[in-house]
Design a protein around this motif. Structure first.
Motif, PDB file in Angstrom:
ATOM      1  N   LEU A 354      34.819  31.976  42.523  1.00 41.69           N
ATOM      2  CA  LEU A 354      34.968  32.142  43.977  1.00 41.69           C
ATOM      3  C   LEU A 354      34.625  33.577  44.344  1.00 41.69           C
ATOM      4  CD1 LEU A 354      36.057  31.393  46.840  1.00 41.69           C
ATOM      5  CD2 LEU A 354      38.359  31.860  45.973  1.00 41.69           C
ATOM      6  N   ARG A 355      33.633  33.734  45.242  1.00 44.62           N
ATOM      7  CA  ARG A 355      33.318  35.084  45.733  1.00 44.62           C
ATOM      8  C   ARG A 355      33.679  35.180  47.205  1.00 44.62           C
ATOM      9  NH1 ARG A 355      29.159  36.351  48.587  1.00 44.62           N
ATOM     10  NH2 ARG A 355      27.676  34.894  47.650  1.00 44.62           N
ATOM     11  N   LEU A 356      34.482  36.208  47.517  1.00 46.35           N
ATOM     12  CA  LEU A 356      34.884  36.444  48.906  1.00 46.35           C
ATOM     13  C   LEU A 356      34.457  37.845  49.287  1.00 46.35           C
ATOM     14  CD1 LEU A 356      38.556  35.230  48.438  1.00 46.35           C
ATOM     15  CD2 LEU A 356      36.776  33.940  49.651  1.00 46.35           C
ATOM     16  N   HIS A 357      34.373  38.092  50.581  1.00 44.99           N
ATOM     17  CA  HIS A 357      34.236  39.482  51.041  1.00 44.99           C
ATOM     18  C   HIS A 357      35.501  39.820  51.813  1.00 44.99           C
ATOM     19  CE1 HIS A 357      30.226  40.653  49.782  1.00 44.99           C
ATOM     20  NE2 HIS A 357      30.020  39.343  49.768  1.00 44.99           N
ATOM     21  N   VAL A 358      36.182  40.865  51.368  1.00 41.37           N
ATOM     22  CA  VAL A 358      37.506  41.160  51.948  1.00 41.37           C
ATOM     23  C   VAL A 358      37.575  42.624  52.378  1.00 41.37           C
ATOM     24  CG1 VAL A 358      38.656  39.445  50.508  1.00 41.37           C
ATOM     25  CG2 VAL A 358      38.513  41.795  49.691  1.00 41.37           C
ATOM     26  N   GLY A 378      45.472  28.244  39.336  1.00 35.11           N
ATOM     27  CA  GLY A 378      45.738  29.487  38.597  1.00 35.11           C
ATOM     28  C   GLY A 378      44.497  30.360  38.504  1.00 35.11           C
ATOM     29  N   ILE A 379      44.702  31.670  38.583  1.00 38.78           N
ATOM     30  CA  ILE A 379      43.561  32.599  38.492  1.00 38.78           C
ATOM     31  C   ILE A 379      43.382  33.003  37.024  1.00 38.78           C
ATOM     32  CG2 ILE A 379      42.726  34.893  39.198  1.00 38.78           C
ATOM     33  CD1 ILE A 379      44.511  34.551  41.726  1.00 38.78           C
ATOM     34  N   SER A 380      42.147  32.956  36.530  1.00 38.18           N
ATOM     35  CA  SER A 380      41.936  33.375  35.131  1.00 38.18           C
ATOM     36  C   SER A 380      41.364  34.781  35.043  1.00 38.18           C
ATOM     37  CB  SER A 380      41.047  32.389  34.384  1.00 38.18           C
ATOM     38  OG  SER A 380      39.805  32.284  35.012  1.00 38.18           O
ATOM     39  N   SER A 381      40.563  35.215  36.002  1.00 38.52           N
ATOM     40  CA  SER A 381      40.139  36.625  36.026  1.00 38.52           C
ATOM     41  C   SER A 381      39.706  37.044  37.425  1.00 38.52           C
ATOM     42  CB  SER A 381      39.025  36.909  35.004  1.00 38.52           C
ATOM     43  OG  SER A 381      38.039  35.938  35.083  1.00 38.52           O
ATOM     44  N   ILE A 382      39.730  38.370  37.600  1.00 39.37           N
ATOM     45  CA  ILE A 382      39.400  38.942  38.919  1.00 39.37           C
ATOM     46  C   ILE A 382      38.445  40.112  38.689  1.00 39.37           C
ATOM     47  CG2 ILE A 382      40.311  40.189  40.937  1.00 39.37           C
ATOM     48  CD1 ILE A 382      43.038  38.909  40.319  1.00 39.37           C
ATOM     49  N   ILE A 383      37.414  40.221  39.530  1.00 37.57           N
ATOM     50  CA  ILE A 383      36.596  41.442  39.519  1.00 37.57           C
ATOM     51  C   ILE A 383      36.563  41.965  40.948  1.00 37.57           C
ATOM     52  CG2 ILE A 383      34.391  42.514  39.000  1.00 37.57           C
ATOM     53  CD1 ILE A 383      33.541  40.214  37.400  1.00 37.57           C
ATOM     54  N   VAL A 393      34.462  44.432  50.910  1.00 38.61           N
ATOM     55  CA  VAL A 393      33.989  44.535  49.522  1.00 38.61           C
ATOM     56  C   VAL A 393      34.043  43.149  48.882  1.00 38.61           C
ATOM     57  CG1 VAL A 393      34.719  46.927  49.146  1.00 38.61           C
ATOM     58  CG2 VAL A 393      36.325  45.060  48.704  1.00 38.61           C
ATOM     59  N   PRO A 394      33.156  42.894  47.924  1.00 41.46           N
ATOM     60  CA  PRO A 394      33.250  41.583  47.271  1.00 41.46           C
ATOM     61  C   PRO A 394      34.480  41.495  46.366  1.00 41.46           C
ATOM     62  CG  PRO A 394      31.347  42.831  46.436  1.00 41.46           C
ATOM     63  CD  PRO A 394      32.021  43.696  47.441  1.00 41.46           C
ATOM     64  N   LEU A 395      35.030  40.311  46.320  1.00 41.75           N
ATOM     65  CA  LEU A 395      36.167  40.053  45.423  1.00 41.75           C
ATOM     66  C   LEU A 395      35.826  38.758  44.693  1.00 41.75           C
ATOM     67  CD1 LEU A 395      39.149  40.540  44.522  1.00 41.75           C
ATOM     68  CD2 LEU A 395      39.814  39.044  46.415  1.00 41.75           C
ATOM     69  N   ILE A 396      35.802  38.833  43.371  1.00 40.42           N
ATOM     70  CA  ILE A 396      35.398  37.652  42.595  1.00 40.42           C
ATOM     71  C   ILE A 396      36.586  37.143  41.791  1.00 40.42           C
ATOM     72  CG2 ILE A 396      33.920  36.846  40.693  1.00 40.42           C
ATOM     73  CD1 ILE A 396      32.745  39.455  43.072  1.00 40.42           C
ATOM     74  N   LEU A 397      36.846  35.860  41.938  1.00 42.19           N
ATOM     75  CA  LEU A 397      37.965  35.249  41.222  1.00 42.19           C
ATOM     76  C   LEU A 397      37.430  34.100  40.376  1.00 42.19           C
ATOM     77  CD1 LEU A 397      40.122  34.879  44.398  1.00 42.19           C
ATOM     78  CD2 LEU A 397      40.673  36.410  42.547  1.00 42.19           C
ATOM     79  N   MET A 398      37.916  34.004  39.145  1.00 40.89           N
ATOM     80  CA  MET A 398      37.649  32.803  38.356  1.00 40.89           C
ATOM     81  C   MET A 398      38.962  32.047  38.328  1.00 40.89           C
ATOM     82  SD  MET A 398      34.506  32.797  37.156  1.00 40.89           S
ATOM     83  CE  MET A 398      34.261  32.120  35.535  1.00 40.89           C
ATOM     84  N   VAL A 399      38.905  30.751  38.667  1.00 37.43           N
ATOM     85  CA  VAL A 399      40.159  30.000  38.667  1.00 37.43           C
ATOM     86  C   VAL A 399      40.122  28.897  37.621  1.00 37.43           C
ATOM     87  CG1 VAL A 399      40.521  30.526  41.108  1.00 37.43           C
ATOM     88  CG2 VAL A 399      39.551  28.312  40.461  1.00 37.43           C
ATOM     89  N   HIS A 400      41.301  28.565  37.124  1.00 33.35           N
ATOM     90  CA  HIS A 400      41.435  27.503  36.119  1.00 33.35           C
ATOM     91  C   HIS A 400      41.139  26.146  36.757  1.00 33.35           C
ATOM     92  CE1 HIS A 400      43.013  30.027  32.978  1.00 33.35           C
ATOM     93  NE2 HIS A 400      43.962  30.508  33.768  1.00 33.35           N
TER      94      HIS A 400
END
Ligand SMILES: NC(=O)c1ccc[n+]([C@@H]2O[C@H](COP(=O)([O-])OP(=O)(O)OC[C@H]3O[C@@H](n4cnc5c(N)ncnc54)[C@H](OP(=O)(O)O)[C@@H]3O)[C@@H](O)[C@H]2O)c1
Length: 434
Positions: A354-358, A378-383, A393-400
């Motif tokens: 999931l990529r968001l701009h926040v 659940g979130i597995s990683s964040i960049i 700014v971009p916010l990238i989440l990997m979710v389970h």
């Protein structure tokens, strides 16, 4: 030696390639088959057109109806493309009891069920190896090579144009529009690219593979499709940082509950997976059978020679079937599952990118995480990369693993937050864990 006559309707890229391949390897083919294949007619629209493959003027005609009517021709090869005219040609040829070879996935996707039935009724056969993955003999693999297996999974990179564009975006860090323009200039993409880049071509092919693998007809409208227009260079870059690459992937998998999951969409796949190494215009199909285990098929998915190779292989099958008589014929498509169904896309469970701009403000991440937690995702990683300019700014989440319906609803709620700007990007992740 017995001679089988055929007419090629459509003398363009593929038709010209088939004519050329038969001229080049006709003798070899005859010695392998014990049958000589002879082209009586090549049907085109414009007799005066200059053609890269030279076809004797005496063989060229614009009259496809008489090519079908001609009793000499036992095989009709449909290579005009499109759906309306091709439908008429294939129907008339089958009704005349001729064996028909086609490379037309759009035609089969829309009318395959009717045409296979028509072939059965008129005790003939419809051959379509070239309609999926060009030079890779994948129809034969499913119909014959893996006939003793239940297909546990099938993943395919089935559109060379999309794979070429994504490969270049990854290599050069360029955006979709610029690479598409360049691909069009180089002849890797059509002037009207939507059939390819919107995923429809891959959908037609996935439908055929899914129907063959699972024994019931899967119409195109039941296949979830997303193209690659929305994939950005930024997504590819972040996917790489997370150890993934982005491919337009066809996924065909029976689910634990009843039904077959079938989709074509951009997908993050791990860098170390064999499909991640499939670059440029190449296609690949990765199949797991319950008896054979994992198998992989790789090659050129389109182009004059690769496609001609597949058409000629169908011609060889058709010729042998004609020589040996009806008894030995393997039907083109056997419907063997009575209540087969497609698993609803929204119910599918997968991990996501999931990529968001926040707006970079304290508490933003906590609010997003709490919406995901409420949806039991659940979130597995964040960049959150440093150094981006501007308001957001971009916010990238990997979710389970999450149900697609739950993910969509959570993303809708997240986008209502004032700190979230612009369109979110949600891409499925496939880790090939079975
Ligand atoms: N190209 C590939 O790499 C590829 C790969 C896999 C599958 N396929 C499939 O193969 C099929 C053919 O594709 P292609 O690329 O060879 O197409 P193409 O180059 O556009 O050739 C089409 C041929 O059909 C002829 N034609 C069109 N309308 C006609 C009409 N009304 N009467 C008589 N002839 C007519 C054209 O005549 P003129 O030559 O006089 O214009 C031309 O020879 C399509 O179904 C395509 O999806 C193509």
């Amino acid at each position: 030696m017995r001679r089988i006559n055929l007419a090629i309707i459509g003398g363009g890229t593929v038709g010209g390639g088939v004519y050329q391949a038969l001229r080049r390897n006709g003798r070899l083919l005859a010695s392998r088959l014990g049958v000589q294949l002879s082209v009586t007619r090549v049907v085109v629209r414009d007799l005066a057109k200059r053609r890269p493959v030279s076809i004797p003027p005496s063989k060229l005609t614009t009259d496809w109806k008489s090519a079908i009517r001609d009793e000499k021709n036992q095989i009709i090869v449909e290579l005009v493309g499109g759906v309306r005219l091709a439908h008429q040609i294939v129907k008339q040829a089958l009704m005349a009891g001729k064996a028909v070879v086609t490379a037309n996935k759009a035609l089969l996707s829309e009318h395959g069920q009717e045409l296979f039935e028509l072939a059965r009724k008129h005790q003939t056969n419809l051959y379509y190896e070239a309609s999926v993955a060009g030079g890779i003999p994948i129809i034969k693999v499913l119909r014959e090579g893996l006939v003793g297996n239940r297909i546990n999974y099938l993943y395919g990179i089935l559109n060379g144009t999309c794979n070429y564009i994504l490969t270049r975006m990854e290599k050069e860090g360029s955006g979709f529009a610029g690479v598409l323009e360049d691909a069009q200039r180089l002849g890797y993409a059509e002037a009207e690219p939507s059939l390819d880049v919107d995923g429809l071509d891959a959908m037609h092919k996935a439908g055929l593979l899914g129907s063959l693998a699972h024994g019931f007809w899967i119409p195109p409208e039941q296949i979830h499709v997303e193209g690659i227009r929305e994939v950005t260079a930024l997504d590819i870059q972040f996917a790489n940082r997370l150890g993934y690459t982005i491919k337009l992937l066809a996924t065909i998998r029976p689910t634990a509950k009843q039904g077959v999951q079938i989709s074509v969409c951009p997908t993050l796949i791990p860098d170390h997976h064999v499909l991640a190494g499939v670059k440029d215009v190449f296609n690949a199909v990765y199949i797991g059978g319950d008896v054979v285990g994992e198998t992989l098929y790789y090659g050129r998915g389109a182009g004059q020679d690769a496609t001609a190779s597949a058409v000629v292989s169908d011609l060889a099958d058709a010729a042998l079937d004609l020589v040996r008589g009806g008894e030995s014929r393997l039907p083109a498509f056997v419907s063997h599952v009575e209540n087969g169904s497609v698993f609803p896309w929204e119910e599918t469970v997968a991990p996501f990118y999931l990529r968001l701009h926040v707006i970079d403000r304290p508490g933003t991440m906590a609010r997003i995480a709490s919406i995901l937690a409420e949806a039991q995702i659940g979130i597995s990683s964040i960049i959150q990369p440093e150094g981006h300019e501007g308001d957001s700014v971009p916010l990238i989440l990997m979710v389970h693993d999450a149900k697609i319906k739950a993910m969509q609803e959570a993303v809708r709620r997240i986008c209502r937050l004032k700190v979230v700007h612009g369109k979110p990007q949600v891409i499925r992740v496939e880790n090939f864990e079975f």
